[in-house]
Design an enzyme around this catalytic site. Structure first.
Site, PDB file in Angstrom:
ATOM      1  NE  ARG A   1      -3.909  -2.226   0.702  1.00 11.22           N
ATOM      2  CZ  ARG A   1      -3.809  -3.495   0.304  1.00 11.22           C
ATOM      3  NH1 ARG A   1      -2.815  -3.866  -0.490  1.00 11.22           N
ATOM      4  NH2 ARG A   1      -4.711  -4.378   0.681  1.00 11.22           N
TER       5      ARG A   1
ATOM      6  CB  SER B   1      -8.617  -0.304   4.647  1.00 15.69           C
ATOM      7  OG  SER B   1      -9.157  -1.477   4.102  1.00 15.69           O
TER       8      SER B   1
ATOM      9  CD  GLU C   1      -5.030   1.414   2.735  1.00 16.33           C
ATOM     10  OE1 GLU C   1      -4.647   0.382   3.308  1.00 16.33           O
ATOM     11  OE2 GLU C   1      -5.947   1.429   1.888  1.00 16.33           O
TER      12      GLU C   1
HETATM   13  P1  FAD Z   1      -8.093   9.837  -4.873  1.00 13.84           P
HETATM   14  O1  FAD Z   1      -8.768   9.464  -3.606  1.00 13.84           O
HETATM   15  O2  FAD Z   1      -8.710  10.909  -5.693  1.00 13.84           O
HETATM   16  O3  FAD Z   1      -6.585  10.235  -4.567  1.00 13.84           O
HETATM   17  C1  FAD Z   1      -5.792   9.421  -3.738  1.00 13.84           C
HETATM   18  C2  FAD Z   1      -4.372   9.993  -3.723  1.00 13.84           C
HETATM   19  O4  FAD Z   1      -3.798   9.881  -5.024  1.00 13.84           O
HETATM   20  C3  FAD Z   1      -4.344  11.500  -3.394  1.00 13.84           C
HETATM   21  O5  FAD Z   1      -3.159  11.754  -2.676  1.00 13.84           O
HETATM   22  C4  FAD Z   1      -4.277  12.169  -4.772  1.00 13.84           C
HETATM   23  O6  FAD Z   1      -3.649  13.431  -4.721  1.00 13.84           O
HETATM   24  C5  FAD Z   1      -3.459  11.155  -5.565  1.00 13.84           C
HETATM   25  N1  FAD Z   1      -3.804  11.095  -6.999  1.00 13.84           N
HETATM   26  C6  FAD Z   1      -5.011  10.734  -7.531  1.00 13.84           C
HETATM   27  N2  FAD Z   1      -4.936  10.731  -8.879  1.00 13.84           N
HETATM   28  C7  FAD Z   1      -3.664  11.088  -9.197  1.00 13.84           C
HETATM   29  C8  FAD Z   1      -2.964  11.277 -10.429  1.00 13.84           C
HETATM   30  N3  FAD Z   1      -3.546  11.096 -11.622  1.00 13.84           N
HETATM   31  N4  FAD Z   1      -1.658  11.668 -10.385  1.00 13.84           N
HETATM   32  C9  FAD Z   1      -1.035  11.849  -9.183  1.00 13.84           C
HETATM   33  N5  FAD Z   1      -1.642  11.718  -7.996  1.00 13.84           N
HETATM   34  C10 FAD Z   1      -2.946  11.329  -8.000  1.00 13.84           C
HETATM   35  N6  FAD Z   1      -7.773   0.488  -2.000  1.00 13.84           N
HETATM   36  C11 FAD Z   1      -7.064  -0.654  -2.184  1.00 13.84           C
HETATM   37  O7  FAD Z   1      -5.838  -0.622  -2.357  1.00 13.84           O
HETATM   38  N7  FAD Z   1      -7.692  -1.877  -2.170  1.00 13.84           N
HETATM   39  C12 FAD Z   1      -9.015  -1.999  -1.990  1.00 13.84           C
HETATM   40  O8  FAD Z   1      -9.528  -3.113  -2.001  1.00 13.84           O
HETATM   41  C13 FAD Z   1      -9.789  -0.814  -1.777  1.00 13.84           C
HETATM   42  N8  FAD Z   1     -11.110  -0.881  -1.545  1.00 13.84           N
HETATM   43  C14 FAD Z   1     -11.830   0.254  -1.310  1.00 13.84           C
HETATM   44  C15 FAD Z   1     -13.210   0.155  -1.060  1.00 13.84           C
HETATM   45  C16 FAD Z   1     -13.962   1.288  -0.831  1.00 13.84           C
HETATM   46  C17 FAD Z   1     -15.435   1.160  -0.547  1.00 13.84           C
HETATM   47  C18 FAD Z   1     -13.349   2.567  -0.886  1.00 13.84           C
HETATM   48  C19 FAD Z   1     -14.159   3.807  -0.678  1.00 13.84           C
HETATM   49  C20 FAD Z   1     -11.980   2.692  -1.115  1.00 13.84           C
HETATM   50  C21 FAD Z   1     -11.204   1.522  -1.333  1.00 13.84           C
HETATM   51  N9  FAD Z   1      -9.822   1.583  -1.582  1.00 13.84           N
HETATM   52  C22 FAD Z   1      -9.102   0.433  -1.793  1.00 13.84           C
HETATM   53  C23 FAD Z   1      -9.126   2.890  -1.588  1.00 13.84           C
HETATM   54  C24 FAD Z   1      -9.187   3.622  -2.968  1.00 13.84           C
HETATM   55  O9  FAD Z   1     -10.276   3.185  -3.725  1.00 13.84           O
HETATM   56  C25 FAD Z   1      -7.915   3.406  -3.789  1.00 13.84           C
HETATM   57  O10 FAD Z   1      -6.779   3.823  -3.075  1.00 13.84           O
HETATM   58  C26 FAD Z   1      -7.972   4.153  -5.136  1.00 13.84           C
HETATM   59  O11 FAD Z   1      -6.844   3.839  -5.908  1.00 13.84           O
HETATM   60  C27 FAD Z   1      -8.066   5.673  -4.985  1.00 13.84           C
HETATM   61  O12 FAD Z   1      -8.332   6.179  -6.272  1.00 13.84           O
HETATM   62  P2  FAD Z   1      -8.940   7.622  -6.492  1.00 13.84           P
HETATM   63  O13 FAD Z   1      -8.914   7.916  -7.953  1.00 13.84           O
HETATM   64  O14 FAD Z   1     -10.251   7.727  -5.823  1.00 13.84           O
HETATM   65  O15 FAD Z   1      -7.852   8.524  -5.754  1.00 13.84           O
HETATM   66  P1  NAP Z   2     -10.437 -10.375   4.933  1.00 13.45           P
HETATM   67  O1  NAP Z   2     -10.563 -11.368   3.840  1.00 13.45           O
HETATM   68  O2  NAP Z   2     -11.428 -10.374   6.041  1.00 13.45           O
HETATM   69  O3  NAP Z   2      -8.978 -10.487   5.537  1.00 13.45           O
HETATM   70  C1  NAP Z   2      -8.616  -9.717   6.686  1.00 13.45           C
HETATM   71  C2  NAP Z   2      -7.172  -9.353   6.545  1.00 13.45           C
HETATM   72  O4  NAP Z   2      -6.349 -10.518   6.563  1.00 13.45           O
HETATM   73  C3  NAP Z   2      -6.934  -8.622   5.295  1.00 13.45           C
HETATM   74  O5  NAP Z   2      -6.546  -7.364   5.695  1.00 13.45           O
HETATM   75  C4  NAP Z   2      -5.837  -9.363   4.567  1.00 13.45           C
HETATM   76  O6  NAP Z   2      -4.712  -8.550   4.301  1.00 13.45           O
HETATM   77  C5  NAP Z   2      -5.413 -10.472   5.503  1.00 13.45           C
HETATM   78  N1  NAP Z   2      -5.452 -11.767   4.791  1.00 13.45           N
HETATM   79  C6  NAP Z   2      -6.504 -12.607   4.666  1.00 13.45           C
HETATM   80  N2  NAP Z   2      -6.149 -13.717   3.997  1.00 13.45           N
HETATM   81  C7  NAP Z   2      -4.855 -13.562   3.660  1.00 13.45           C
HETATM   82  C8  NAP Z   2      -3.912 -14.371   2.972  1.00 13.45           C
HETATM   83  N3  NAP Z   2      -4.241 -15.565   2.478  1.00 13.45           N
HETATM   84  N4  NAP Z   2      -2.663 -13.894   2.804  1.00 13.45           N
HETATM   85  C9  NAP Z   2      -2.308 -12.699   3.289  1.00 13.45           C
HETATM   86  N5  NAP Z   2      -3.159 -11.885   3.961  1.00 13.45           N
HETATM   87  C10 NAP Z   2      -4.416 -12.317   4.154  1.00 13.45           C
HETATM   88  O7  NAP Z   2     -10.397  -8.893   4.300  1.00 13.45           O
HETATM   89  P2  NAP Z   2     -11.572  -7.986   3.754  1.00 13.45           P
HETATM   90  O8  NAP Z   2     -11.737  -6.834   4.649  1.00 13.45           O
HETATM   91  O9  NAP Z   2     -12.767  -8.818   3.400  1.00 13.45           O
HETATM   92  O10 NAP Z   2     -10.955  -7.411   2.411  1.00 13.45           O
HETATM   93  C11 NAP Z   2     -10.737  -8.273   1.312  1.00 13.45           C
HETATM   94  C12 NAP Z   2      -9.593  -7.720   0.483  1.00 13.45           C
HETATM   95  O11 NAP Z   2      -9.962  -6.447  -0.048  1.00 13.45           O
HETATM   96  C13 NAP Z   2      -8.305  -7.507   1.272  1.00 13.45           C
HETATM   97  O12 NAP Z   2      -7.217  -7.853   0.453  1.00 13.45           O
HETATM   98  C14 NAP Z   2      -8.309  -6.038   1.565  1.00 13.45           C
HETATM   99  O13 NAP Z   2      -6.990  -5.502   1.652  1.00 13.45           O
HETATM  100  C15 NAP Z   2      -9.045  -5.459   0.356  1.00 13.45           C
HETATM  101  N6  NAP Z   2      -9.725  -4.219   0.713  1.00 13.45           N
HETATM  102  C16 NAP Z   2      -8.967  -3.084   0.813  1.00 13.45           C
HETATM  103  C17 NAP Z   2      -9.563  -1.875   1.138  1.00 13.45           C
HETATM  104  C18 NAP Z   2      -8.736  -0.617   1.187  1.00 13.45           C
HETATM  105  O14 NAP Z   2      -9.308   0.462   1.265  1.00 13.45           O
HETATM  106  N7  NAP Z   2      -7.431  -0.705   1.153  1.00 13.45           N
HETATM  107  C19 NAP Z   2     -10.930  -1.808   1.387  1.00 13.45           C
HETATM  108  C20 NAP Z   2     -11.652  -2.993   1.308  1.00 13.45           C
HETATM  109  C21 NAP Z   2     -11.058  -4.188   0.968  1.00 13.45           C
HETATM  110  P3  NAP Z   2      -4.623  -7.570   3.021  1.00 13.45           P
HETATM  111  O15 NAP Z   2      -5.483  -6.411   3.364  1.00 13.45           O
HETATM  112  O16 NAP Z   2      -3.192  -7.235   2.979  1.00 13.45           O
HETATM  113  O17 NAP Z   2      -5.075  -8.310   1.811  1.00 13.45           O
END
Ligand code: FAD
Ligand code: NAP
Length: 334
Positions: free
Chosen positions: A161, A233, A329
């Protein structure tokens, strides 16, 4: 290009908090960046994609919303396709397109909100896959100097991340295009992650079936930002060494953990939050989502400060219980 003054950002970020941008610029074409370079002070610019990973603690001076669209093949051979996508492409539309073409690598990242341009910023990841594994190069422009640069994956300093871009927000690199290398055959299906492993024990696996399963999982567990404002998250999963892990086991022997790099272990932040008694709690307009406490939700009318203070309360409570300081994050603009 469209330029507006005093624009409410409530509809432009997924926490749906009321905050105003003094100037709001929608960039439709790459060439329009010249106007930005010639007329605006780069240090005042905030680059916005889909707004799904930001919390605005202060009012931004100038918001640049990157709307560049377009997908095209840069190169291909029998096994791989090198695919360019412009920064403003909605991420999940792009994933859906790749899956429909039979190109593999992004299917586990289905239904993540946001844009292509933000995908390298925090090296988006889910269900055992990180986008860094498919990124060939990231094309960006340095808003302070106008210099253009291609960052190959190795230059992006990707980690869990995290990336060079997330580590250096003050350098103001605007990502305008990302080129992915995807498989055309011999797909490396990643189905080792928890629920996926169970689901595909006997069922046939394909790009489409992985996508459908991930979508169904996500819809059953995560709040829809249009119903409850959130940014996914709020915290990263902490990575601890073996000594710290053993300390945690002494506090609660049921602690889940996953092997990470360099002999360290990843502990689910959601578990720490739940065990600290914070799952589904609500203070005023803010709370942890009952089905996934790693997500902080705006139940309506919350201010950015309320959300930030609530996150500080979670950090403090988890420190007191487990001696681990959770790291945010979400990108906090302050
Ligand atoms: P923004 O929120 O608009 O920006 C995020 C950052 O990136 C800011 O610092 C912004 O300045 C910068 N930025 C945006 N676009 C650019 C660009 N073109 N050039 C340079 N900088 C830029 N994330 C995960 O990793 N895994 C997930 O599973 C996941 N699940 C999510 C579920 C939900 C319901 C929500 C709400 C969020 C989730 N996220 C997840 C977080 C988010 O969706 C991601 O990080 C996504 O990539 C953000 O994209 P955005 O375009 O909305 O960025
Ligand atoms: P989950 O399956 O309930 O798992 C809980 C946590 O355990 C997760 O954070 C995941 O880490 C870790 N995990 C589970 N199984 C794993 C494996 N086999 N190996 C390594 N790590 C493992 O998680 P969840 O909330 O339903 O989310 C599902 C996936 O979507 C996850 O990968 C999560 O990161 C992603 N997600 C991300 C965001 C975001 O905003 N970043 C939001 C929603 C969902 P990891 O998170 O490192 O995978």
């Amino acid at each position: 290009m469209k330029i507006y003054q005093n624009v409410s950002l409530k509809g432009f970020h997924t926490f749906h908090v009321e905050v105003t941008a003094k100037t709001f610029i929608e960039l439709e074409q790459f060439e329009e960046i010249d106007y930005i370079l010639d007329n605006l002070q780069a240090t005042l610019l905030f680059i916005l994609g889909g707004g799904s990973n930001v919390l605005f603690l202060k009012q931004p001076e100038v918001v640049l919303r990157v709307n560049f669209r377009g997908i095209h093949i840069v190169d291909e051979n029998e096994d791989f396709v090198w695919l360019s996508a412009k920064a403003g492409e909605p991420w999940d539309d792009f994933v859906a397109y790749c899956v429909s073409q039979g190109w593999g690598g992004l299917e586990n990242l289905s239904l993540i909100p946001g844009t292509v341009g933000a995908s390298p910023i925090q090296n988006i990841g889910a269900y055992g896959v990180e986008v860094k594994d498919t990124i060939w190069k990231v094309n960006a422009i340095h808003l302070l100097t106008g210099v253009r640069k291609s960052f190959y994956a190795k230059d992006c300093n990707f980690s869990y991340r995290d990336s060079y871009f997330k580590q250096h927000p003050d350098e103001k690199w605007l990502i305008y295009e990302v080129i992915y290398k995807l498989t055309k055959k011999h797909h490396r299906y990643n189905i080792s992650y928890g629920n996926l492993a169970t689901e595909f024990k006997e069922k046939p696996v394909s790009l489409q079936s992985i996508r459908q399963f991930v979508i169904q999982q996500r819809q059953s567990k995560l709040p829809d930002p249009d119903e409850y404002g959130n940014a996914g998250s709020f915290f990263k999963n902490p990575v601890v060494d073996i000594t710290k892990l053993n300390d945690l086991k002494k506090i609660d022997s049921s602690v889940p953990y996953f092997e990470h790099q360099d002999g360290n272990y990843k502990v689910p932040a959601a578990w720490l939050i739940e065990k600290a008694g914070l799952k589904g709690i609500r203070y005023g307009n803010v709370g942890t989502f009952p089905r996934q406490p790693l997500v902080i939700v705006n139940y309506g009318g919350a201010s950015s400060q309320e959300i930030f203070d609530f996150s500080a309360f979670i950090i403090q409570t988890v420190v007191e219980k487990f001696g681990i300081e959770l790291e945010r994050e979400v990108n906090v603009f302050k």
